[in-house]
Design an enzyme around this catalytic site. Structure first.
Site, short mmCIF file in Angstrom:
data_model
loop_
_atom_site.label_atom_id
_atom_site.label_comp_id
_atom_site.label_asym_id
_atom_site.label_seq_id
_atom_site.Cartn_x
_atom_site.Cartn_y
_atom_site.Cartn_z
N SER A 4 44.91 81.74 136.95
CA SER A 4 44.24 82.48 138.02
C SER A 4 42.73 82.64 137.86
CB SER A 4 44.86 83.87 138.18
OG SER A 4 46.11 83.77 138.81
N SER A 28 44.75 83.36 141.46
CA SER A 28 44.72 84.57 142.26
C SER A 28 43.36 85.25 142.31
CB SER A 28 45.75 85.55 141.70
OG SER A 28 45.36 86.00 140.41
N LYS A 39 37.44 91.76 139.83
CA LYS A 39 38.70 91.55 140.57
C LYS A 39 39.35 92.92 140.80
CE LYS A 39 42.95 88.76 140.07
NZ LYS A 39 43.64 87.79 139.18
#
Lengths: 487, 95
Positions: free
Chosen positions: A178, A154, A79
Site C-alpha cells: 500500500s 491503499s 494517511k
C-alpha cells in the site's frame, strides 16, 4: 524552482538560506490544495489554522537558528489512519466518522519532534484495504498524472498529494504493497521499512503482523530524510526493534561495483507481467549493470502462492482487529433501539464498505473451527516457506530487483467489480510483508500513454541502507522522476 | 468452492454484520471465487514446516509498568458515540 517542484532537501536549503520561509511555503501549498484537490481528492481534510500556527513556529526557529532537522518547516501529509492529537482520524471509513485522536502515534510524534508541518488527513482505501483507492468511503482520489486512472492504493491520497505538489512528503502504511503500489502509479519513491523498524503505535491496525509505516517522497534522498526521522525504537510498540540506524549516502561512491542484484526468475516469467513493464525493467537492469552491479539469478519458488497466503493471513488478522468497531466505543452508532445485537449488526453492516465486509467474512471463515488448519494454519506454514525463499536468495545477492506492479496504472473502475483481479495486482509486493523485509518502489520510466512504471528494490531484514543507496545511485544515473524535477 | 447460503448467513452472524437475501447471494459468489483461488495452497507440501506467525519472530518488548501520558481517560470516552458523565452509554443488556 516552482513550489510544486520543490523537494524536501531543496526547500530546507531555501529555509536555511532565508530564500523562503516555512509560512510562505505552507501558504502556497494551501493554495495548491484549494486549486487542485476538488478534482484530485488527495485530502479528506486540512486544518489551515493549525498549519499556519505550525509554520509560524518553524519561521521563528529558522529566524533564530534553532531549526530542529532537515524536516523543520516541511509540509508533510498523513494517511487517514495515523493518530494525530486533536485531529480527526477515520481510516477512510464511515464507521469512524466523528473520531478525534486523543494522542499522537509514534511516527507522528517523531515528525513533530523534527519540526515537520503536519498538513492534513490524506485519502485512502477504507481501513487501508485496497490497491486502487476505489474503496475510499468519503470521496474518490484520482491519479494526478492522468485523472482517468487510479492513484494506486491503499495510500492513494498520500501518493497523489506528493505527486501533485500539495505536500513535499507524506506517510502511508504498507500491509501488502500500500505504499509501493501508489508510489509506482504516481511516479514517486515509496519505502516500506522492515517490520519493527518504525513504530506502529497510534496507527489504525489492519493486519498487525504485516502492517508497516513508511514515507513517500519525490526523490530517494527525500525518502531517506523522512525514513531517518521515522525509524527507531518506540517503547509503546511491543514489536519495535531497539536499534537506531539512520541511513547516509556516500558522496564519493556513485557506482554499484561489488553490489549483487538478484533477479528472481519467477518475477520476470510471471504470466501477468505487462510487456511495457517488462521492457522498462529490462532497461533499468541495464542501467544497474552499467553502474557496475553484478546481476545474479535467484529464485523465489513459492511466489505463485504469495497472494493466496497473504489474503488468508491478512483477512484473518483484519477480522480480529476490526471486531473493536462495535458502535459502542468509537465513531458512529446505528440501531440502538434494536438491542445490543441489533446495534452491532446495523452499525457494522451499514457503516463498513463492501470490501471491508468481504475481508471480515473471509477472515472469520478461515479462522472458524473446521477450516482453521486447512486455511489459516496452512497459510502460516507457506509464509515460512516464502520467508525462507528470501533468506536463501539473500545468500546470493544484496538486493532483489523486480517490478512493483505487474501493470502500469489501470483505469478507474477497470478492476473494481472483480476483487480477485484487484488482489492479483499485489503479486510482487505481498511477499515482502509476509517475510517482513524492507523494499522500496521508485520510478523506472513511463508507458507509451505517459503513465509511470515503478521498479522495486527488495532488501533483507534491516537492510534499508542497502536499498536506499542502490536506489540513490540508480536515480543519479539519470532516470525517473528526478529528471522531471530538474527540468 | 461454492458455499451454501446457510454457511454465508452464519458467517454474517458471526461477523456481526446485518444481511439480506441479495447480500448473501452477492457476497457468497465473491467469497466462493476467492476461496477457489486460495485453494491453490493445497498443492504446497508443508510437511515438517512450522507455522510463521510473525515476520521477524521478535521477543516482544514490555515497557515498565508505570503510568504514562498516553493514558487517554476522558478523551477516550468522548470518542464514544454516546456517553454520559464520563461513562459510555449502551443499550439495556440485562432484563
Amino acid at each position: 524552482m516552482t513550489i510544486t517542484n520543490l523537494t524536501i532537501s531543496s526547500c530546507h536549503t531555501d529555509f536555511a538560506s532565508g530564500a523562503r520561509r516555512p509560512s510562505d511555503v505552507a501558504q502556497e501549498m494551501i493554495s495548491v490544495i484549494q486549486q487542485k484537490d476538488e478534482q484530485l481528492g488527495a485530502f479528506l481534510s486540512i486544518d489551515e489554522k493549525d498549519i499556519m500556527r505550525q509554520a509560524s513556529e518553524a519561521d521563528e526557529r529558522y529566524a533564530n537558528g534553532t531549526q530542529r532537522s532537515p524536516l523543520d518547516g516541511i509540509p508533510i501529509g498523513l494517511k487517514d489512519n495515523f493518530l494525530h492529537k486533536g485531529q480527526p482520524c477515520r481510516a477512510g471509513s464511515k464507521i469512524l466518522d466523528g473520531f478525534v485522536s486523543p494522542y499522537d502515534g509514534g511516527a507522528v510524534r517523531k515528525l513533530k519532534e523534527a519540526g515537520a508541518i503536519l498538513t492534513g488527513r490524506m485519502n485512502c482505501d477504507e481501513f487501508a484495504m485496497g490497491s486502487s483507492n476505489e474503496n475510499a468511503a468519503y470521496r474518490p482520489c484520482v491519479n494526478p498524472i492522468n485523472a482517468e486512472y487510479v492513484p494506486g492504493g491503499s495510500s492513494g491520497g498520500s501518493a497523489a498529494g506528493v505527486a501533485a505538489g500539495m505536500v513535499l512528503g507524506s506517510l502511508g502504511t504498507d500491509t501488502g504493497g500500500s505504499i509501493r503500489l501508489p508510489a509506482s502509479f504516481c511516479g514517486l519513491v515509496g519505502l516500506k521499512p522492515t517490520y519493527g523498524r518504525v513504530s506502529r503505535f497510534g496507527v489504525v491496525a489492519f493486519a498487525s503482523s504485516l502492517d508497516q509505516v513508511g514515507p513517500f517522497a519525490k526523490t530517494v534522498d527525500d525518502c531517506r530524510l523522512l525514513y531517518n526521522h521515522l525509524q527507531g525504537f518506540d517503547a509503546r510498540d511491543t514489536t519495535s526493534r531497539n536499534i537506531d540506524e539512520p541511513v547516509t549516502f556516500s558522496e564519493k561512491e556513485t557506482g554499484l561495483k561489488g553490489v549483487r542484484v538478484g533477479v528472481p526468475k519467477s518475477f520476470v516469467e510471471h504470466d501477468g507481467l505487462d510487456d511495457e513493464v517488462r521492457a522498462t525493467l529490462m532497461y533499468s537492469l541495464d542501467v544497474l549493470k552499467s553502474l557496475g552491479a553484478t546481476i545474479v539469478d535467484v529464485d523465489l519458488p513459492h511466489l505463485k502462492y504469495a497472494v493466496a497466503t497473504y489474503y488468508i493471513i491478512a483477512t484473518a488478522e483484519a477480522a480480529s482487529n476490526l471486531a473493536r468497531y462495535d458502535g459502542i466505543r468509537y465513531g458512529q452508532r446505528l440501531g440502538e433501539t434494536d438491542g445490543l445485537e441489533g446495534l452491532y449488526r446495523q452499525t457494522r453492516g451499514q457503516l463498513f464498505g463492501d470490501e471491508v465486509k468481504r475481508r471480515i467474512l473471509l477472515g472469520n471463515y478461515v479462522l472458524s473451527a473446521g477450516y482453521f488448519d486447512a486455511y489459516y494454519r496452512k497459510a502460516q506454514k507457506v509464509r515460512r516457506l516464502l520467508a525462507h525463499d528470501y533468506a536463501k536468495a539473500f545468500e546470493e545477492c544484496d538486493v532483489i530487483f523486480g517490478p512493483t506492479s505487474p501493470t502500469p496504472p489501470f483505469k478507474l473502475g477497470e478492476k473494481a467489480a472483480d476483487p480477485l483481479a484487484m488482489y492479483l495486482s499485489d503479486i510482487y509486493t505481498v511477499t515482502v510483508n509476509l517475510a517482513g523485509n524492507c523494499a522500496l518502489s521508485l520510478n523506472a520510466g513511463f508507458s507509451k500513454d505517459g503513465l509511470p512504471i515503478g521498479m522495486q528494490l527488495i532488501g533483507g531484514l534491516y537492510q534499508e541502507s542497502t536499498i536506499l543507496n542502490v536506489a540513490h545511485r540508480f536515480e543519479g544515473a539519470g532516470l525517473g522522476r528526478q529528471q522531471q524535477i530538474k527540468s | 468452492m461454492a458455499l451454501e447460503n446457510h454457511e454465508i448467513e452464519n458467517l454474517f452472524k458471526l461477523s456481526k454484520l446485518e444481511y439480506d437475501a441479495d447480500i448473501v447471494q452477492e457476497f457468497g459468489e465473491k467469497l466462493a471465487q476467492v476461496l477457489g483461488y486460495v485453494d491453490l495452497l493445497s498443492e504446497v507440501n508443508v510437511d515438517g514446516v512450522e507455522p510463521l506467525m510473525h515476520p521477524s519472530e521478535l521477543t516482544l518488548t514490555m515497557r515498565t509498568d508505570v503510568v504514562d501520558a498516553t493514558a487517554v481517560g476522558r478523551k477516550g470516552i468522548e470518542n464514544s458515540p454516546a456517553y454520559v458523565d464520563g461513562f459510555i452509554r449502551v443499550p439495556k443488556i440485562v432484563e
